[in-house]
Design a protein around this motif. Structure first.
Motif, PDB file in Angstrom:
ATOM      1  N   UNK A 190       0.818  -1.218   0.000  1.00  0.00           N
ATOM      2  CA  UNK A 190       0.000   0.000   0.000  1.00  0.00           C
ATOM      3  C   UNK A 190       0.854   1.272   0.000  1.00  0.00           C
ATOM      4  N   UNK A 191       1.948   1.279   0.759  1.00  0.00           N
ATOM      5  CA  UNK A 191       2.702   2.530   0.886  1.00  0.00           C
ATOM      6  C   UNK A 191       3.781   2.688  -0.184  1.00  0.00           C
ATOM      7  N   UNK A 192       4.292   1.574  -0.721  1.00  0.00           N
ATOM      8  CA  UNK A 192       5.377   1.684  -1.720  1.00  0.00           C
ATOM      9  C   UNK A 192       5.108   0.920  -2.997  1.00  0.00           C
ATOM     10  N   UNK A 193       3.939   0.271  -3.074  1.00  0.00           N
ATOM     11  CA  UNK A 193       3.614  -0.603  -4.205  1.00  0.00           C
ATOM     12  C   UNK A 193       4.717  -1.622  -4.457  1.00  0.00           C
ATOM     13  N   UNK A 194       5.204  -2.209  -3.364  1.00  0.00           N
ATOM     14  CA  UNK A 194       6.255  -3.209  -3.454  1.00  0.00           C
ATOM     15  C   UNK A 194       5.857  -4.476  -2.710  1.00  0.00           C
ATOM     16  N   UNK A 195       6.396  -5.602  -3.177  1.00  0.00           N
ATOM     17  CA  UNK A 195       6.281  -6.852  -2.440  1.00  0.00           C
ATOM     18  C   UNK A 195       7.693  -7.402  -2.348  1.00  0.00           C
ATOM     19  N   UNK A 196       8.110  -7.795  -1.166  1.00  0.00           N
ATOM     20  CA  UNK A 196       9.492  -8.231  -0.979  1.00  0.00           C
ATOM     21  C   UNK A 196       9.499  -9.723  -0.693  1.00  0.00           C
ATOM     22  N   UNK A 197       9.995 -10.517  -1.669  1.00  0.00           N
ATOM     23  CA  UNK A 197       9.902 -11.974  -1.551  1.00  0.00           C
ATOM     24  C   UNK A 197      10.686 -12.557  -0.384  1.00  0.00           C
TER      25      UNK A 197
END
Ligand code: GDP
Ligand code: MG
Length: 174
Positions: free
Chosen positions: A30-37
Motif C-alpha cells: 500500500x505505501x510503496x507498491x512493493x512486495x518483498x519476496x
C-alpha cells in the motif's frame, strides 16, 4: 521543485493479526507498491505512511505495523488509532480462528469509534490452498460489524481498494 504538502488530516491505522499472515507485505504494497519476496520478520519499523487525496483534502495515512512483536502488542500501539485492519491468511484456518481474539484486543484498547476492516490476505493462493471460505468470513464480519475484503499483497489485488475503503470511512466520520 515540489512544494511541501499541506496535510489536512493524519489518520493512524493499526494492522493486527497473527504472525506470517502478510501484514508487513500489505503495508509495503500500500505505501510503496512493493512486495518483498525474501522479507524477514523485521523488528523495529513502527509505521509507514502514504498520503492520499480524499474529497480534495490531503490525508496522510500512518499505517502501524506490529513489526514482529505480535505476542507483545501493547495499548500504546492501539492508542489514537482511528482504524484497524485485522488480517488473516485465507490458507491458514488458525489465523482466521484467532481473528475474534484480535478484535477483542482491539476493542479493549482502541477507541470505540475506530473503524475495523477484516482482511483475508493471500487471495492469490485461493485456487489451490484456500482454507477459509469467503462465506465464513462475510458471516463473521457481519456478526461483528466489520468491513471485509479479500486481498493479495503479492499480486496487489484489492489492496488499495481495501485501504481506501477504510480511510474513506474514517474520513466520513471526522
Ligand atoms: P507478517 O508476519 O504478518 O508481517 O507477514 P509477512 O508480511 O512477513 O509475510 C509472511 C509471509 O507470507 C512471507 O513469506 C510473504 O512473502 C508471504 N506473503 C505475504 N503476503 C502474501 C500474499 O498476498 N500472497 C502470498 N502468496 N504470500 C504472501
Ligand atoms: Mg511483519
Amino acid at each position: 521543485p515540489t512544494l511541501p504538502e499541506k496535510i489536512d488530516y493524519v489518520f493512524k491505522v493499526v494492522v493486527i493479526g497473527d504472525s506470517a499472515v502478510g501484514k508487513t507485505q500489505l503495508l509495503s504494497r500500500f505505501t510503496q507498491n512493493e512486495f518483498c519476496y525474501d522479507s524477514k520478520s523485521t523488528i523495529g519499523v513502527e509505521f509507514q505512511t502514504r498520503t492520499i487525496t480524499l474529497q480534495g483534502k490531503l490525508v496522510k495515512a500512518q499505517i502501524w505495523d506490529t513489526a514482529g512483536q505480535e505476542r507483545a502488542v501493547t495499548s500504546a500501539y492501539y492508542r489514537g488509532a482511528l482504524g484497524a485492519m485485522v488480517v488473516y491468511d485465507i490458507t491458514k484456518r488458525v489465523s482466521f480462528d484467532h481473528v475474534a481474539r484480535w478484535v477483542e484486543d482491539l476493542r479493549a484498547h482502541a477507541d470505540d469509534s475506530a473503524v475495523i476492516m477484516l482482511v483475508g490476505n493471500k487471495a492469490d493462493l485461493a485456487a489451490d490452498k484456500r482454507a477459509v471460505t469467503t462465506e465464513d468470513a462475510v458471516e463473521f464480519a457481519e456478526t461483528h460489524r466489520l468491513f471485509f475484503s479479500e486481498v493479495s499483497a503479492l499480486s496487489g489485488g484489492n489492496v488499495d481498494a481495501a485501504f481506501f475503503r477504510l480511510l474513506e470511512e474514517i474520513f466520513s466520520r471526522v
